[in-house]
Scaffold this motif. Structure first.
Motif, PDB file in Angstrom:
ATOM      1  N   SER A   1       5.137   6.274 -20.020  1.00 20.91           N
ATOM      2  CA  SER A   1       5.326   4.859 -19.667  1.00 20.91           C
ATOM      3  C   SER A   1       6.571   4.669 -18.805  1.00 20.91           C
ATOM      4  N   GLU A   2       7.653   5.353 -19.152  1.00 18.17           N
ATOM      5  CA  GLU A   2       8.897   5.221 -18.386  1.00 18.17           C
ATOM      6  C   GLU A   2       8.765   5.805 -16.991  1.00 18.17           C
ATOM      7  N   GLU A   3       8.077   6.949 -16.864  1.00 16.51           N
ATOM      8  CA  GLU A   3       7.938   7.589 -15.559  1.00 16.51           C
ATOM      9  C   GLU A   3       7.024   6.780 -14.633  1.00 16.51           C
ATOM     10  N   ILE A   4       5.938   6.245 -15.169  1.00 14.03           N
ATOM     11  CA  ILE A   4       5.042   5.414 -14.362  1.00 14.03           C
ATOM     12  C   ILE A   4       5.795   4.202 -13.820  1.00 14.03           C
ATOM     13  N   ALA A   5       6.686   3.651 -14.643  1.00 15.75           N
ATOM     14  CA  ALA A   5       7.448   2.462 -14.237  1.00 15.75           C
ATOM     15  C   ALA A   5       8.409   2.758 -13.088  1.00 15.75           C
ATOM     16  N   LYS A   6       8.728   4.019 -12.843  1.00 18.79           N
ATOM     17  CA  LYS A   6       9.645   4.393 -11.756  1.00 18.79           C
ATOM     18  C   LYS A   6       8.965   4.381 -10.388  1.00 18.79           C
ATOM     19  N   VAL A   7       7.637   4.429 -10.370  1.00 11.60           N
ATOM     20  CA  VAL A   7       6.899   4.434  -9.108  1.00 11.60           C
ATOM     21  C   VAL A   7       6.735   2.988  -8.635  1.00 11.60           C
ATOM     22  N   PRO A   8       7.032   2.689  -7.361  1.00 12.22           N
ATOM     23  CA  PRO A   8       6.840   1.316  -6.864  1.00 12.22           C
ATOM     24  C   PRO A   8       5.442   0.817  -7.188  1.00 12.22           C
ATOM     25  N   SER A   9       5.366  -0.375  -7.732  1.00  9.96           N
ATOM     26  CA  SER A   9       4.082  -0.882  -8.236  1.00  9.96           C
ATOM     27  C   SER A   9       2.993  -0.941  -7.172  1.00  9.96           C
ATOM     28  N   ASP A  10       3.384  -1.154  -5.912  1.00 11.61           N
ATOM     29  CA  ASP A  10       2.361  -1.236  -4.863  1.00 11.61           C
ATOM     30  C   ASP A  10       1.995   0.131  -4.298  1.00 11.61           C
ATOM     31  N   GLU A  11       2.611   1.199  -4.837  1.00 10.84           N
ATOM     32  CA  GLU A  11       2.314   2.548  -4.355  1.00 10.84           C
ATOM     33  C   GLU A  11       1.739   3.448  -5.442  1.00 10.84           C
ATOM     34  N   ILE A  12       1.494   2.926  -6.611  1.00 12.40           N
ATOM     35  CA  ILE A  12       0.988   3.784  -7.693  1.00 12.40           C
ATOM     36  C   ILE A  12      -0.402   4.302  -7.352  1.00 12.40           C
ATOM     37  N   ILE A  13      -1.275   3.416  -6.929  1.00 11.59           N
ATOM     38  CA  ILE A  13      -2.615   3.836  -6.514  1.00 11.59           C
ATOM     39  C   ILE A  13      -2.686   3.775  -4.996  1.00 11.59           C
ATOM     40  N   LEU A  14      -3.015   4.905  -4.385  1.00 14.23           N
ATOM     41  CA  LEU A  14      -3.091   5.016  -2.938  1.00 14.23           C
ATOM     42  C   LEU A  14      -4.534   5.251  -2.525  1.00 14.23           C
ATOM     43  N   ARG A  15      -4.955   4.566  -1.478  1.00 15.59           N
ATOM     44  CA  ARG A  15      -6.334   4.739  -1.004  1.00 15.59           C
ATOM     45  C   ARG A  15      -6.342   5.627   0.230  1.00 15.59           C
ATOM     46  N   ARG A  16      -7.347   6.477   0.293  1.00 11.40           N
ATOM     47  CA  ARG A  16      -7.504   7.379   1.440  1.00 11.40           C
ATOM     48  C   ARG A  16      -8.131   6.610   2.597  1.00 11.40           C
ATOM     49  N   ASP A  17      -7.564   6.810   3.794  1.00 10.53           N
ATOM     50  CA  ASP A  17      -8.033   6.083   4.971  1.00 10.53           C
ATOM     51  C   ASP A  17      -7.947   6.998   6.187  1.00 10.53           C
ATOM     52  N   ASN A  18      -8.356   6.487   7.317  1.00  9.23           N
ATOM     53  CA  ASN A  18      -8.263   7.255   8.562  1.00  9.23           C
ATOM     54  C   ASN A  18      -6.800   7.490   8.915  1.00  9.23           C
ATOM     55  N   PRO A  19      -6.521   8.571   9.632  1.00 14.39           N
ATOM     56  CA  PRO A  19      -5.124   8.829  10.025  1.00 14.39           C
ATOM     57  C   PRO A  19      -4.647   7.819  11.058  1.00 14.39           C
ATOM     58  N   ILE A  20      -3.337   7.703  11.181  1.00 13.70           N
ATOM     59  CA  ILE A  20      -2.764   6.868  12.228  1.00 13.70           C
ATOM     60  C   ILE A  20      -2.991   7.568  13.568  1.00 13.70           C
ATOM     61  N   SER A  21      -3.346   6.806  14.567  1.00 13.49           N
ATOM     62  CA  SER A  21      -3.514   7.374  15.895  1.00 13.49           C
ATOM     63  C   SER A  21      -2.952   6.407  16.932  1.00 13.49           C
ATOM     64  N   PHE A  22      -2.833   6.893  18.156  1.00 12.95           N
ATOM     65  CA  PHE A  22      -2.328   6.053  19.240  1.00 12.95           C
ATOM     66  C   PHE A  22      -3.222   4.842  19.447  1.00 12.95           C
ATOM     67  N   TRP A  23      -4.516   5.043  19.179  1.00 16.65           N
ATOM     68  CA  TRP A  23      -5.478   3.969  19.429  1.00 16.65           C
ATOM     69  C   TRP A  23      -5.692   3.084  18.208  1.00 16.65           C
ATOM     70  N   SER A  24      -5.016   3.406  17.117  1.00 14.25           N
ATOM     71  CA  SER A  24      -5.232   2.646  15.890  1.00 14.25           C
ATOM     72  C   SER A  24      -4.574   1.279  15.981  1.00 14.25           C
ATOM     73  N   PHE A  25      -5.334   0.266  15.633  1.00 11.17           N
ATOM     74  CA  PHE A  25      -4.797  -1.087  15.610  1.00 11.17           C
ATOM     75  C   PHE A  25      -4.386  -1.500  14.202  1.00 11.17           C
ATOM     76  N   LYS A  26      -4.559  -0.563  13.252  1.00 12.53           N
ATOM     77  CA  LYS A  26      -4.196  -0.880  11.867  1.00 12.53           C
ATOM     78  C   LYS A  26      -2.684  -0.904  11.724  1.00 12.53           C
ATOM     79  N   ARG A  27      -2.213  -1.803  10.909  1.00 13.51           N
ATOM     80  CA  ARG A  27      -0.772  -1.866  10.679  1.00 13.51           C
ATOM     81  C   ARG A  27      -0.313  -0.608   9.949  1.00 13.51           C
ATOM     82  N   LYS A  28       0.940  -0.239  10.162  1.00 15.45           N
ATOM     83  CA  LYS A  28       1.440   1.010   9.632  1.00 15.45           C
ATOM     84  C   LYS A  28       2.399   0.825   8.456  1.00 15.45           C
ATOM     85  N   ASP A  29       2.718  -0.410   8.094  1.00  8.99           N
ATOM     86  CA  ASP A  29       3.693  -0.615   7.029  1.00  8.99           C
ATOM     87  C   ASP A  29       3.120  -0.357   5.642  1.00  8.99           C
TER      88      ASP A  29
END
Length: 201
Positions: free
Chosen positions: A38-66
């Motif tokens: 419980s303590e270790e899970i709480a150390k991970v930023p709440s918006d980064e605990i679950i990460l979704r797999r997506d396409n890589p960033i590319s020069f032509w990508s219009f997706k935001r990078k933040d």
């Protein structure tokens, strides 16, 4: 692995002029493990605990990078937790606290996209999501998954994880010479170099 109660470790040591492997049982302290997870899970930023797999960033990508946590030429891992994925995290925590069978697998350690820090994570079965952990929680997961050959378990700092277990008395001891004989006579098909050796304490 069916339970934390079925974890065993081997310690290679020199006794006189013989190399001997001693086998011990790891005795889990479930109260400490519960609190630790419980303590270790709480150390991970709440918006980064679950990460979704997506396409890589590319020069032509219009997706935001933040929202990118990790990126390579094949894919990216992005912040993307929704209420639908919350149950994965609850189940993951329960698995780590009990050691029961699951489809969570430790992933290779990566470097984060912006900071270059190490990213520790577990896959969620065949789902396009990963669960991010701390290094100590990652090592507990490696231990539960019996990844004893991992460099993190062989050479990492296990001081925190070791506090979650105690060692039984020696339950078995065998000389490496005896193992060589078993291999030579075809009784076992492995070699002593492939024996999982880990020293935790």
């Amino acid at each position: 692995m069916s339970s934390l109660n079925n974890l065993y470790i081997n310690n290679l040591y020199l006794e006189g002029n013989k190399q001997t492997i001693q086998t011990f049982k790891l005795i889990p302290n479930y109260e400490k493990i519960d609190e630790f997870v419980s303590e270790e899970i709480a150390k991970v930023p709440s918006d980064e605990i679950i990460l979704r797999r997506d396409n890589p960033i590319s020069f032509w990508s219009f997706k935001r990078k933040d929202d990118v946590v990790y990126d390579c030429s094949a894919y990216s891992l992005r912040k993307g937790q929704t209420e639908e994925q919350d149950h994965y995290l609850s189940f993951f925590e329960d698995v780590l606290k009990t050691g029961r069978d699951s489809w969570f697998e430790p992933e290779s350690v990566r470097l984060k996209y912006k900071t270059g820090e190490e990213l520790f994570s577990f896959s969620i079965g065949g789902m396009p999501f990963s669960i991010q952990t701390t290094e100590d929680l990652y090592m507990l997961g490696l231990l539960e998954n019996r990844k004893f050959n991992s460099a993190f378990l062989q050479f990492g700092n296990l001081s925190e994880v070791s506090k979650l277990f105690s060692l039984s008395d020696v339950i078995h001891s065998i000389d490496l010479d005896e193992i060589d004989k078993l291999v030579e006579y075809g009784i076992i098909s492995d070699t002593k170099e492939n024996i999982d050796i880990i020293v935790l304490f």
